[in-house]
Design a protein around this motif. Structure first.
Motif, PDB file in Angstrom:
ATOM      1  N   ASP A 170       0.816  -1.222   0.000  1.00 22.21           N
ATOM      2  CA  ASP A 170       0.000   0.000   0.000  1.00 22.21           C
ATOM      3  C   ASP A 170       0.846   1.267   0.000  1.00 22.21           C
ATOM      4  O   ASP A 170       0.512   2.249   0.661  1.00 22.21           O
ATOM      5  CB  ASP A 170      -0.924   0.024   1.236  1.00 22.21           C
ATOM      6  CG  ASP A 170      -2.109  -0.907   1.078  1.00 22.21           C
ATOM      7  OD1 ASP A 170      -2.389  -1.309  -0.066  1.00 22.21           O
ATOM      8  OD2 ASP A 170      -2.749  -1.227   2.097  1.00 22.21           O
ATOM      9  N   GLY A 171       1.957   1.260  -0.715  1.00 17.46           N
ATOM     10  CA  GLY A 171       2.786   2.470  -0.792  1.00 17.46           C
ATOM     11  C   GLY A 171       3.578   2.756   0.455  1.00 17.46           C
ATOM     12  O   GLY A 171       3.988   3.892   0.690  1.00 17.46           O
ATOM     13  N   ALA A 172       3.799   1.730   1.287  1.00 13.23           N
ATOM     14  CA  ALA A 172       4.575   1.912   2.507  1.00 13.23           C
ATOM     15  C   ALA A 172       5.701   0.884   2.569  1.00 13.23           C
ATOM     16  O   ALA A 172       5.542  -0.258   2.142  1.00 13.23           O
ATOM     17  CB  ALA A 172       3.686   1.767   3.740  1.00 13.23           C
ATOM     18  N   ARG A 173       6.847   1.319   3.082  1.00 17.28           N
ATOM     19  CA  ARG A 173       7.916   0.389   3.445  1.00 17.28           C
ATOM     20  C   ARG A 173       7.594  -0.131   4.842  1.00 17.28           C
ATOM     21  O   ARG A 173       7.236   0.641   5.730  1.00 17.28           O
ATOM     22  CB  ARG A 173       9.268   1.090   3.466  1.00 17.28           C
ATOM     23  CG  ARG A 173       9.838   1.403   2.092  1.00 17.28           C
ATOM     24  CD  ARG A 173      11.114   2.209   2.244  1.00 17.28           C
ATOM     25  NE  ARG A 173      12.098   1.502   3.069  1.00 17.28           N
ATOM     26  CZ  ARG A 173      13.054   2.123   3.773  1.00 17.28           C
ATOM     27  NH1 ARG A 173      13.158   3.427   3.759  1.00 17.28           N
ATOM     28  NH2 ARG A 173      13.915   1.420   4.484  1.00 17.28           N
ATOM     29  N   ILE A 174       7.725  -1.432   5.032  1.00 16.53           N
ATOM     30  CA  ILE A 174       7.308  -2.024   6.304  1.00 16.53           C
ATOM     31  C   ILE A 174       8.461  -2.799   6.922  1.00 16.53           C
ATOM     32  O   ILE A 174       9.110  -3.614   6.254  1.00 16.53           O
ATOM     33  CB  ILE A 174       6.118  -2.983   6.103  1.00 16.53           C
ATOM     34  CG1 ILE A 174       4.969  -2.262   5.396  1.00 16.53           C
ATOM     35  CG2 ILE A 174       5.662  -3.549   7.438  1.00 16.53           C
ATOM     36  CD1 ILE A 174       3.784  -3.152   5.099  1.00 16.53           C
ATOM     37  N   LEU A 190       5.469   1.417   9.627  1.00 12.23           N
ATOM     38  CA  LEU A 190       5.013   1.756   8.276  1.00 12.23           C
ATOM     39  C   LEU A 190       5.515   3.142   7.901  1.00 12.23           C
ATOM     40  O   LEU A 190       5.104   4.146   8.504  1.00 12.23           O
ATOM     41  CB  LEU A 190       3.476   1.736   8.232  1.00 12.23           C
ATOM     42  CG  LEU A 190       2.791   0.518   8.866  1.00 12.23           C
ATOM     43  CD1 LEU A 190       1.317   0.791   9.115  1.00 12.23           C
ATOM     44  CD2 LEU A 190       2.962  -0.695   7.985  1.00 12.23           C
ATOM     45  N   GLN A 191       6.405   3.178   6.929  1.00 13.66           N
ATOM     46  CA  GLN A 191       6.917   4.467   6.457  1.00 13.66           C
ATOM     47  C   GLN A 191       6.429   4.692   5.028  1.00 13.66           C
ATOM     48  O   GLN A 191       6.668   3.847   4.160  1.00 13.66           O
ATOM     49  CB  GLN A 191       8.451   4.478   6.485  1.00 13.66           C
ATOM     50  CG  GLN A 191       9.054   5.772   5.939  1.00 13.66           C
ATOM     51  CD  GLN A 191      10.565   5.694   5.759  1.00 13.66           C
ATOM     52  OE1 GLN A 191      11.268   5.172   6.602  1.00 13.66           O
ATOM     53  NE2 GLN A 191      11.054   6.200   4.641  1.00 13.66           N
ATOM     54  N   SER A 203      -0.004   8.122  -0.424  1.00 11.66           N
ATOM     55  CA  SER A 203      -0.348   6.764   0.019  1.00 11.66           C
ATOM     56  C   SER A 203      -1.200   6.855   1.288  1.00 11.66           C
ATOM     57  O   SER A 203      -1.237   7.905   1.936  1.00 11.66           O
ATOM     58  CB  SER A 203       0.925   5.966   0.303  1.00 11.66           C
ATOM     59  OG  SER A 203       1.635   6.565   1.377  1.00 11.66           O
ATOM     60  N   PRO A 204      -1.892   5.776   1.657  1.00  7.59           N
ATOM     61  CA  PRO A 204      -2.705   5.835   2.892  1.00  7.59           C
ATOM     62  C   PRO A 204      -1.897   6.246   4.126  1.00  7.59           C
ATOM     63  O   PRO A 204      -2.369   7.065   4.931  1.00  7.59           O
ATOM     64  CB  PRO A 204      -3.235   4.399   3.020  1.00  7.59           C
ATOM     65  CG  PRO A 204      -3.265   3.880   1.609  1.00  7.59           C
ATOM     66  CD  PRO A 204      -2.091   4.526   0.918  1.00  7.59           C
ATOM     67  N   ILE A 205      -0.695   5.710   4.279  1.00 11.31           N
ATOM     68  CA  ILE A 205       0.125   6.076   5.451  1.00 11.31           C
ATOM     69  C   ILE A 205       0.635   7.518   5.330  1.00 11.31           C
ATOM     70  O   ILE A 205       0.713   8.244   6.330  1.00 11.31           O
ATOM     71  CB  ILE A 205       1.315   5.100   5.608  1.00 11.31           C
ATOM     72  CG1 ILE A 205       0.806   3.672   5.845  1.00 11.31           C
ATOM     73  CG2 ILE A 205       2.217   5.510   6.773  1.00 11.31           C
ATOM     74  CD1 ILE A 205      -0.024   3.493   7.093  1.00 11.31           C
ATOM     75  N   GLY A 264      -2.090  -9.141   1.829  1.00  9.60           N
ATOM     76  CA  GLY A 264      -1.389  -8.171   2.672  1.00  9.60           C
ATOM     77  C   GLY A 264       0.114  -8.393   2.679  1.00  9.60           C
ATOM     78  O   GLY A 264       0.638  -9.276   1.995  1.00  9.60           O
ATOM     79  N   ALA A 265       0.803  -7.585   3.492  1.00  7.77           N
ATOM     80  CA  ALA A 265       2.270  -7.585   3.520  1.00  7.77           C
ATOM     81  C   ALA A 265       2.849  -8.925   3.981  1.00  7.77           C
ATOM     82  O   ALA A 265       3.974  -9.267   3.631  1.00  7.77           O
ATOM     83  CB  ALA A 265       2.773  -6.457   4.426  1.00  7.77           C
TER      84      ALA A 265
END
Ligand code: CO
Length: 136
Positions: A43-47, A60-61, A67-69, A112-113
């Motif tokens: 979702d556009g985040a590095r986890i 979540l960055q 992005s949502p975050i 999901g991730a």
């Protein structure tokens, strides 16, 4: 009454929105001693995952401001973004939530991730908490 679930509902992970993974990672990994768990982007985040027993903290960055975050950080600042529960029967649980009047963000589960099927419930119908459901 729905059939009793075979496995009890547990916390899968707590998603925390952060400005910088690198800045906060040493706190969880080195000071609290939580082992790092590799996770893919989502979702556009590095986890970055960190294990706390069976559960994870997921840092979540955002990779993009839209992005949502990224939007969450701009509006609310860093903090708890969502809580994910793993349930015995994801499809059945979603159907029961819908029947009970809860708003689903994901009408149909998606990947999901952690590589498992997930679905989000809207916080407007869950006391202000963004809830993610996943399966065992
Ligand atoms: Co999550």
């Amino acid at each position: 009454m729905p059939a009793a679930p075979l496995r009890e509902t547990r916390i899968a992970h707590i998603g925390i929105a952060v400005d910088s993974l690198e800045a906060i990672l040493p706190f969880y990994r080195d000071l609290l001693g939580m082992p790092e768990v590799p996770l893919g982007d989502s979702d556009g985040a590095r986890i970055t995952g960190l294990a706390a027993g069976d559960a994870l903290v997921e840092l979540l960055q955002p990779e993009r401001a839209d992005s949502p975050i990224g939007k969450f950080l701009a509006k609310r600042g860093p903090g708890i973004h969502h809580i994910c529960f793993k349930v015995d029967d994801l499809d059945g649980t979603l159907a029961r939530c819908l029947d009970a009047g809860h708003r689903l963000i994901d009408q149909v589960p998606r990947l999901g991730a952690e590589g498992k099927r997930i679905a989000f419930l809207h916080p407007a119908s869950t006391a202000g908490v963004l809830i993610e459901l996943t399966e065992y």
